[in-house]
Write an enzyme that holds these catalytic residues in place. Structure first.
Site, PDB file in Angstrom:
ATOM      1  N   HIS A  37      -9.667   1.026   4.740  1.00  0.00           N
ATOM      2  CA  HIS A  37      -8.409   1.226   5.480  1.00  0.00           C
ATOM      3  C   HIS A  37      -8.676   2.199   6.625  1.00  0.00           C
ATOM      4  O   HIS A  37      -9.473   3.132   6.492  1.00  0.00           O
ATOM      5  CB  HIS A  37      -7.338   1.779   4.534  1.00  0.00           C
ATOM      6  CG  HIS A  37      -5.966   1.767   5.121  1.00  0.00           C
ATOM      7  ND1 HIS A  37      -5.552   2.700   6.049  1.00  0.00           N
ATOM      8  CD2 HIS A  37      -4.920   0.929   4.935  1.00  0.00           C
ATOM      9  CE1 HIS A  37      -4.305   2.428   6.394  1.00  0.00           C
ATOM     10  NE2 HIS A  37      -3.896   1.364   5.738  1.00  0.00           N
ATOM     11  N   LYS A  78       0.009   4.215  -0.259  1.00  0.00           N
ATOM     12  CA  LYS A  78      -0.665   5.397   0.301  1.00  0.00           C
ATOM     13  C   LYS A  78      -0.451   6.599  -0.626  1.00  0.00           C
ATOM     14  O   LYS A  78      -0.402   6.424  -1.839  1.00  0.00           O
ATOM     15  CB  LYS A  78      -0.181   5.670   1.726  1.00  0.00           C
ATOM     16  CG  LYS A  78      -0.186   4.410   2.601  1.00  0.00           C
ATOM     17  CD  LYS A  78       0.000   4.717   4.043  1.00  0.00           C
ATOM     18  CE  LYS A  78       0.155   3.418   4.810  1.00  0.00           C
ATOM     19  NZ  LYS A  78      -0.083   3.573   6.235  1.00  0.00           N
ATOM     20  N   SER A 105       3.202  -2.335  10.282  1.00  0.00           N
ATOM     21  CA  SER A 105       4.647  -2.369  10.534  1.00  0.00           C
ATOM     22  C   SER A 105       5.304  -3.696  10.179  1.00  0.00           C
ATOM     23  O   SER A 105       6.209  -4.158  10.870  1.00  0.00           O
ATOM     24  CB  SER A 105       4.936  -1.992  11.989  1.00  0.00           C
ATOM     25  OG  SER A 105       4.562  -0.640  12.224  1.00  0.00           O
ATOM     26  N   ASN A 132       0.865  -1.189   0.000  1.00  0.00           N
ATOM     27  CA  ASN A 132       0.000   0.000   0.000  1.00  0.00           C
ATOM     28  C   ASN A 132       0.898   1.235   0.000  1.00  0.00           C
ATOM     29  O   ASN A 132       1.478   1.583   1.026  1.00  0.00           O
ATOM     30  CB  ASN A 132      -0.890  -0.035   1.249  1.00  0.00           C
ATOM     31  CG  ASN A 132      -1.721   1.223   1.409  1.00  0.00           C
ATOM     32  OD1 ASN A 132      -1.819   2.042   0.493  1.00  0.00           O
ATOM     33  ND2 ASN A 132      -2.334   1.373   2.571  1.00  0.00           N
ATOM     34  N   GLU A 189      -7.080   4.599   7.672  1.00  0.00           N
ATOM     35  CA  GLU A 189      -6.832   6.018   7.330  1.00  0.00           C
ATOM     36  C   GLU A 189      -8.008   6.605   6.566  1.00  0.00           C
ATOM     37  O   GLU A 189      -8.324   7.789   6.707  1.00  0.00           O
ATOM     38  CB  GLU A 189      -5.506   6.133   6.548  1.00  0.00           C
ATOM     39  CG  GLU A 189      -4.317   5.895   7.475  1.00  0.00           C
ATOM     40  CD  GLU A 189      -3.052   5.408   6.793  1.00  0.00           C
ATOM     41  OE1 GLU A 189      -2.983   5.444   5.544  1.00  0.00           O
ATOM     42  OE2 GLU A 189      -2.130   4.988   7.513  1.00  0.00           O
ATOM     43  N   GLY A 216       2.354   2.076  10.714  1.00  0.00           N
ATOM     44  CA  GLY A 216       3.334   3.147  10.582  1.00  0.00           C
ATOM     45  C   GLY A 216       4.063   3.502  11.868  1.00  0.00           C
ATOM     46  O   GLY A 216       4.731   4.524  11.929  1.00  0.00           O
ATOM     47  N   GLU A 229      -5.562  -5.113  10.455  1.00  0.00           N
ATOM     48  CA  GLU A 229      -4.559  -4.074  10.671  1.00  0.00           C
ATOM     49  C   GLU A 229      -4.850  -3.321  11.968  1.00  0.00           C
ATOM     50  O   GLU A 229      -5.660  -2.378  11.969  1.00  0.00           O
ATOM     51  CB  GLU A 229      -4.583  -3.072   9.516  1.00  0.00           C
ATOM     52  CG  GLU A 229      -4.239  -3.670   8.169  1.00  0.00           C
ATOM     53  CD  GLU A 229      -3.627  -2.629   7.245  1.00  0.00           C
ATOM     54  OE1 GLU A 229      -2.535  -2.874   6.764  1.00  0.00           O
ATOM     55  OE2 GLU A 229      -4.232  -1.560   7.046  1.00  0.00           O
TER      56      GLU A 229
HETATM   57  C1  PEP Z   1      -0.915   0.101   6.007  1.00  0.00           C
HETATM   58  O1  PEP Z   1      -1.078   1.294   5.976  1.00  0.00           O
HETATM   59  O2  PEP Z   1      -1.724  -0.641   5.450  1.00  0.00           O
HETATM   60  C2  PEP Z   1       0.243  -0.416   6.714  1.00  0.00           C
HETATM   61  C3  PEP Z   1       0.233  -1.648   7.091  1.00  0.00           C
HETATM   62  O3  PEP Z   1       1.280   0.487   6.951  1.00  0.00           O
HETATM   63  P1  PEP Z   1       2.713   0.150   7.616  1.00  0.00           P
HETATM   64  O4  PEP Z   1       3.207  -1.154   7.015  1.00  0.00           O
HETATM   65  O5  PEP Z   1       3.576   1.297   7.239  1.00  0.00           O
HETATM   66  O6  PEP Z   1       2.484   0.016   9.065  1.00  0.00           O
END
Ligand code: PEP
Length: 248
Positions: free
Chosen positions: A96, A10, A208, A8, A98, A169, A163
């Site tokens: 997601h 983003k 992460s 992703n 976000e 992040g 998630e």
């Molecule tokens: C995400 O935004 O879907 C995600 C998993 O981000 P990160 O791997 O940076 O934590």
């Protein structure tokens, strides 16, 4: 078990990133369709079509990061699922955290988008996950079950991504035992909700994931792959995660 590793991007990346990234995937011998690992890149909308051409011979698939619930109309700034499919997307990330936080998307909004995605022939990757406060209060599984019950319409076919919001992040991840427990709970919920398909729905872990922790996470029961944010921006890191998936 076949693993799916989705990146992703983003709101990151630019046109000049596409060629070197695609070249890195191709020279690493991106697994072909049917191989034990499938790679999916989800860049920002404007990059989709160019990425599609660049990935043509790589075996990797493309995904978008959102779609509108309607196929067309007066929705300034939004993008429809049929147009994403036309631009070369095969998958679309929906719900997601976000999007839920920045755009106030509700479970009902997500369910409507899932319907639109399926109608356009896209495979939805539906995200769920608890906040840190919800986990601390012992409500994580309840929250996730509620999200699944209301974000997945009866006709759902696709992928689910667990998630935990506090892991996105931040460089923090739940313990492997907590990931395994949540994935088992998600599997049970999917089987109850979708008796015909729930046992086979891939459940990705996201939050992460890095080259250093991927092997442990991907080897857990009911973890069918990873949704990778930050580490997917670097082709070498993304490929290292894919290699961990191949070995799991
Ligand atoms: C995400 O935004 O879907 C995600 C998993 O981000 P990160 O791997 O940076 O934590």
């Amino acid at each position: 078990m076949r693993q799916i590793i989705a990146g992703n991007w983003k709101m990151n990346g630019k046109f000049s990133d596409i060629a070197p990234y695609a070249a890195a995937l191709s020279s690493a011998g991106t697994p072909a369709a049917g191989a034990p690992v499938e790679l999916i890149i989800c860049p920002p909308f404007p990059l989709l079509q160019s990425f599609c051409a660049a990935l043509k011979d790589s075996g990797a698939s493309l995904g978008a990061q959102d779609c509108h619930a309607n196929a067309s109309g007066a929705h300034t700034g939004d993008v429809s699922a049929p147009l994403l499919a036309e631009a070369g997307a095969r998958y679309v990330i929906l719900g997601h955290s976000e999007r839920r936080a920045d755009h106030g998307e509700t479970n009902a909004d997500v369910a409507a988008k899932v319907r639109a995605a399926l109608g356009a022939g896209l495979v939805p990757i539906v995200c769920c996950g608890e906040s840190e406060a919800e986990r601390d209060a012992g409500e994580a599984e309840h929250v996730v079950r509620h999200q699944l019950a209301h974000s997945l319409p009866p006709e759902f076919k696709g992928l689910v991504a667990y998630e935990p919001i506090w892991a996105i992040g931040t460089g923090r991840t739940p313990s492997e035992a907590d990931v395994a427990a949540m994935h088992a709970a998600i599997r049970a919920a999917l089987v109850a909700q979708f008796p015909a398909t729930g046992a086979a729905t891939p459940i990705l872990y996201g939050g992460s994931v890095k080259p250093g922790n991927a092997a442990g996470l991907l080897a857990l029961p009911e973890v069918g792959g990873a949704l990778v944010g930050g580490a997917s921006l670097n082709a070498d890191d993304f490929l290292a995660i894919a290699a961990a998936a191949l070995a799991s």
